[in-house]
Scaffold this active site. Sequence first.
Site, PDB file in Angstrom:
ATOM      1  N   ASP A  26       0.847  -1.207   0.000  1.00  0.00           N
ATOM      2  CA  ASP A  26       0.000   0.000   0.000  1.00  0.00           C
ATOM      3  C   ASP A  26       0.875   1.248   0.000  1.00  0.00           C
ATOM      4  O   ASP A  26       0.738   2.119  -0.863  1.00  0.00           O
ATOM      5  CB  ASP A  26      -0.912   0.003   1.234  1.00  0.00           C
ATOM      6  CG  ASP A  26      -1.708  -1.269   1.353  1.00  0.00           C
ATOM      7  OD1 ASP A  26      -2.520  -1.535   0.468  1.00  0.00           O
ATOM      8  OD2 ASP A  26      -1.490  -2.017   2.330  1.00  0.00           O
ATOM      9  N   TYR A 207       4.446 -14.763  -0.053  1.00  0.00           N
ATOM     10  CA  TYR A 207       3.718 -14.846   1.211  1.00  0.00           C
ATOM     11  C   TYR A 207       4.068 -16.159   1.909  1.00  0.00           C
ATOM     12  O   TYR A 207       4.544 -17.105   1.251  1.00  0.00           O
ATOM     13  CB  TYR A 207       2.212 -14.718   0.959  1.00  0.00           C
ATOM     14  CG  TYR A 207       1.878 -13.355   0.395  1.00  0.00           C
ATOM     15  CD1 TYR A 207       1.996 -12.225   1.193  1.00  0.00           C
ATOM     16  CD2 TYR A 207       1.525 -13.196  -0.943  1.00  0.00           C
ATOM     17  CE1 TYR A 207       1.747 -10.960   0.666  1.00  0.00           C
ATOM     18  CE2 TYR A 207       1.267 -11.939  -1.472  1.00  0.00           C
ATOM     19  CZ  TYR A 207       1.384 -10.813  -0.657  1.00  0.00           C
ATOM     20  OH  TYR A 207       1.166  -9.571  -1.170  1.00  0.00           O
ATOM     21  N   GLN A 268      13.522   0.815  -1.230  1.00  0.00           N
ATOM     22  CA  GLN A 268      12.737   0.497  -2.427  1.00  0.00           C
ATOM     23  C   GLN A 268      13.561   0.574  -3.727  1.00  0.00           C
ATOM     24  O   GLN A 268      13.436  -0.289  -4.599  1.00  0.00           O
ATOM     25  CB  GLN A 268      11.545   1.450  -2.494  1.00  0.00           C
ATOM     26  CG  GLN A 268      10.362   0.881  -3.219  1.00  0.00           C
ATOM     27  CD  GLN A 268       9.211   1.866  -3.278  1.00  0.00           C
ATOM     28  OE1 GLN A 268       9.402   3.065  -3.442  1.00  0.00           O
ATOM     29  NE2 GLN A 268       8.003   1.347  -3.167  1.00  0.00           N
ATOM     30  N   ARG A 284       5.604 -10.704  -5.429  1.00  0.00           N
ATOM     31  CA  ARG A 284       4.291 -10.926  -4.817  1.00  0.00           C
ATOM     32  C   ARG A 284       3.452  -9.648  -4.885  1.00  0.00           C
ATOM     33  O   ARG A 284       3.936  -8.589  -5.334  1.00  0.00           O
ATOM     34  CB  ARG A 284       4.462 -11.381  -3.378  1.00  0.00           C
ATOM     35  CG  ARG A 284       4.793 -10.258  -2.403  1.00  0.00           C
ATOM     36  CD  ARG A 284       5.022 -10.777  -0.992  1.00  0.00           C
ATOM     37  NE  ARG A 284       4.922  -9.704  -0.008  1.00  0.00           N
ATOM     38  CZ  ARG A 284       5.264  -9.830   1.263  1.00  0.00           C
ATOM     39  NH1 ARG A 284       5.726 -10.983   1.723  1.00  0.00           N
ATOM     40  NH2 ARG A 284       5.139  -8.807   2.093  1.00  0.00           N
ATOM     41  N   GLY A 285       2.202  -9.756  -4.378  1.00  0.00           N
ATOM     42  CA  GLY A 285       1.366  -8.571  -4.153  1.00  0.00           C
ATOM     43  C   GLY A 285       1.146  -7.757  -5.407  1.00  0.00           C
ATOM     44  O   GLY A 285       0.736  -8.281  -6.446  1.00  0.00           O
ATOM     45  N   GLU A 286       1.440  -6.462  -5.321  1.00  0.00           N
ATOM     46  CA  GLU A 286       1.187  -5.580  -6.463  1.00  0.00           C
ATOM     47  C   GLU A 286       2.452  -4.849  -6.913  1.00  0.00           C
ATOM     48  O   GLU A 286       2.800  -4.847  -8.084  1.00  0.00           O
ATOM     49  CB  GLU A 286       0.080  -4.580  -6.114  1.00  0.00           C
ATOM     50  CG  GLU A 286      -0.262  -3.671  -7.284  1.00  0.00           C
ATOM     51  CD  GLU A 286      -1.589  -2.941  -7.132  1.00  0.00           C
ATOM     52  OE1 GLU A 286      -2.536  -3.504  -6.556  1.00  0.00           O
ATOM     53  OE2 GLU A 286      -1.665  -1.791  -7.594  1.00  0.00           O
ATOM     54  N   ASP A 287       3.139  -4.217  -5.964  1.00  0.00           N
ATOM     55  CA  ASP A 287       4.232  -3.344  -6.396  1.00  0.00           C
ATOM     56  C   ASP A 287       5.442  -4.127  -6.896  1.00  0.00           C
ATOM     57  O   ASP A 287       5.987  -3.820  -7.965  1.00  0.00           O
ATOM     58  CB  ASP A 287       4.630  -2.395  -5.261  1.00  0.00           C
ATOM     59  CG  ASP A 287       5.483  -1.254  -5.787  1.00  0.00           C
ATOM     60  OD1 ASP A 287       5.080  -0.622  -6.780  1.00  0.00           O
ATOM     61  OD2 ASP A 287       6.572  -1.022  -5.249  1.00  0.00           O
ATOM     62  N   SER A 288       5.879  -5.151  -6.152  1.00  0.00           N
ATOM     63  CA  SER A 288       7.043  -5.926  -6.627  1.00  0.00           C
ATOM     64  C   SER A 288       6.682  -6.666  -7.916  1.00  0.00           C
ATOM     65  O   SER A 288       7.531  -6.876  -8.788  1.00  0.00           O
ATOM     66  CB  SER A 288       7.542  -6.901  -5.559  1.00  0.00           C
ATOM     67  OG  SER A 288       6.542  -7.811  -5.179  1.00  0.00           O
TER      68      SER A 288
HETATM   69  C1  LIG Z   1      11.566  -7.343  -0.472  1.00  0.00           C
HETATM   70  C2  LIG Z   1      11.542  -5.835  -0.494  1.00  0.00           C
HETATM   71  C3  LIG Z   1      10.427  -5.148  -0.915  1.00  0.00           C
HETATM   72  N1  LIG Z   1      10.431  -3.795  -0.936  1.00  0.00           N
HETATM   73  C4  LIG Z   1       9.230  -3.056  -1.377  1.00  0.00           C
HETATM   74  C5  LIG Z   1       8.863  -3.235  -2.830  1.00  0.00           C
HETATM   75  C6  LIG Z   1       7.388  -2.897  -2.782  1.00  0.00           C
HETATM   76  O1  LIG Z   1       7.231  -1.490  -2.861  1.00  0.00           O
HETATM   77  C7  LIG Z   1       6.933  -3.377  -1.418  1.00  0.00           C
HETATM   78  C8  LIG Z   1       6.202  -4.703  -1.472  1.00  0.00           C
HETATM   79  O2  LIG Z   1       4.926  -4.516  -1.996  1.00  0.00           O
HETATM   80  P1  LIG Z   1       4.155  -5.642  -2.769  1.00  0.00           P
HETATM   81  O3  LIG Z   1       5.067  -6.256  -3.710  1.00  0.00           O
HETATM   82  O4  LIG Z   1       2.922  -5.058  -3.319  1.00  0.00           O
HETATM   83  O5  LIG Z   1       3.846  -6.778  -1.688  1.00  0.00           O
HETATM   84  P2  LIG Z   1       3.173  -6.694  -0.230  1.00  0.00           P
HETATM   85  O6  LIG Z   1       2.694  -8.025   0.107  1.00  0.00           O
HETATM   86  O7  LIG Z   1       4.150  -6.106   0.697  1.00  0.00           O
HETATM   87  O8  LIG Z   1       1.963  -5.723  -0.382  1.00  0.00           O
HETATM   88  C9  LIG Z   1       0.640  -6.163  -0.557  1.00  0.00           C
HETATM   89  O9  LIG Z   1      -0.069  -5.467   0.404  1.00  0.00           O
HETATM   90  C10 LIG Z   1      -1.451  -5.764   0.409  1.00  0.00           C
HETATM   91  C11 LIG Z   1      -2.113  -5.060   1.547  1.00  0.00           C
HETATM   92  C12 LIG Z   1      -2.037  -5.350  -0.894  1.00  0.00           C
HETATM   93  O10 LIG Z   1      -3.411  -5.514  -0.909  1.00  0.00           O
HETATM   94  C13 LIG Z   1      -1.383  -6.197  -1.944  1.00  0.00           C
HETATM   95  O11 LIG Z   1      -1.915  -5.922  -3.200  1.00  0.00           O
HETATM   96  C14 LIG Z   1       0.103  -5.895  -1.913  1.00  0.00           C
HETATM   97  O12 LIG Z   1       0.319  -4.580  -2.311  1.00  0.00           O
HETATM   98  O13 LIG Z   1       8.102  -3.527  -0.626  1.00  0.00           O
HETATM   99  C15 LIG Z   1      11.534  -3.071  -0.547  1.00  0.00           C
HETATM  100  O14 LIG Z   1      11.534  -1.832  -0.602  1.00  0.00           O
HETATM  101  N2  LIG Z   1      12.627  -3.752  -0.103  1.00  0.00           N
HETATM  102  C16 LIG Z   1      12.698  -5.105  -0.055  1.00  0.00           C
HETATM  103  O15 LIG Z   1      13.735  -5.670   0.364  1.00  0.00           O
END
Ligand SMILES: Cc1cn([C@H]2C[C@H](O)[C@@H](COP(=O)(O)OP(=O)(O)O[C@H]3O[C@@H](C)[C@H](O)[C@@H](O)[C@H]3O)O2)c(=O)[nH]c1=O
Length: 393
Positions: A26, A207, A268, A284-288
């Site tokens: 988020d 996850y 990030q 996973r999720g959305e951003d990665s």
């Molecule tokens: C592994 C890693 C990730 N990141 C960042 C990359 C991304 O911006 C963020 C991870 O986000 P996501 O990949 O989306 O996975 P997430 O599981 O953390 O986030 C999820 O949260 C839920 C509540 C949402 O509904 C999902 O859609 C999803 O966004 O963390 C780092 O900055 N450093 C790291 O070492």
Amino acid sequence: MPTQHASPSPATTLAIFCKVVDNFGDIGICWRLSRQLASERGITVTLWVDDLGSFKRICPRLDSEAATQTVEGVTVRHWTDQDGQFAPEDVADIVIEFFAVDIPPGYVEAMARREPRPVWLNLEGLTAEDWVEGCHTLPSMHPRLPLTKHFYFPGFNARTGGLPREGGLLAERDAFQADPVNAARFLAGLGVTPGEMAATKVSLFCYPHAPVSALLDAWRDGGSAVTCLVPEGVAREAVQAFLGGDAHAGAARTQGALTVRVLPFVPQSDYDRLLWACDVNFVRGEDSFVRAQWAGKPFVWHIYPQDENLHHKKLRAFLDVYAPDLPSLVALSLRWNGASPAGGEDAADLAHLWQAMHADVERLVEHAAAWEARMLEIGDLANNLLEFARSPR
Ligand SMILES: Cc1cn([C@H]2C[C@H](O)[C@@H](COP(=O)(O)OP(=O)(O)O[C@H]3O[C@@H](C)[C@H](O)[C@@H](O)[C@H]3O)O2)c(=O)[nH]c1=O
């Protein structure tokens, strides 16, 4: 080619309201959008976020105690219980609620009193399902106040808002990937040894319910060397079991063909570099998931789980558009998400699926480039959103 945009009037202000439901996605998405709009379009952005602790994990320079601060040109405000404190002058020209969060009622009241009214957008989650095209930009009238909100969806075609992508991202990636020394230096900074770099490098972000142990077993017993780089805290139990001890950053162990190395959770921008430096990325999720698409490398997506396996429908919708002729990727992706008939924790099955996908790596890299070209044609989320906000509605 992406559209070129005229500079906006410097007076444009924008507020994003972000509630951290869990994890980092988020705030990850909102932070990316905020920075891009501020740095590339000169917008005065205020990011309201309720959880500065999670924010600090992806942006270490943040002060998690500060009520208000400016970071990389964005005003970050800790969203606590500021209701009742808003006047029309406090309201931005463009107001974005992320994932349908409830903006403080006092802010909404102030929006209704403001002249001109702000543009109000509900920025929704990313999915490849068809229904999004019918809902993208739809208006929704406030039941009581003279305000209209519009739904805005990211997506994978021109009938949606597109994917987040900073203007300089691909040039930066290309420069990084043009010389292998960059990846070697970056990985060495995270503790990866030259021997580990020589193997197939896989980043692992998923996850806890992913069949990680079975995949690690498959790699350990496989015919070619794999280095699995896993950020601290991810798949902790399976990683600890493989290591035979605590999965702290810096821990590593080799068994058979596999070395697992625990990385620190990186800022990030460094996470992008990790994706660029690896041969295959599990995201996973959305951003990665989106960043993996801009890395130009094969990736396997672990989708955020939803009730009644709704996420399997979303996963299939994405695989239908991304990989209609890539059966090895589809099979592994379905299995990784527990969506294939095989199910279970069968290492032999995962070994077979991994080998099939690994044998296709060159084709997957070519496909990643073709997909990237398609996504570039629809422009990027921040600029598309801004264009919509400025257009007559
Ligand atoms: C592994 C890693 C990730 N990141 C960042 C990359 C991304 O911006 C963020 C991870 O986000 P996501 O990949 O989306 O996975 P997430 O599981 O953390 O986030 C999820 O949260 C839920 C509540 C949402 O509904 C999902 O859609 C999803 O966004 O963390 C780092 O900055 N450093 C790291 O070492």
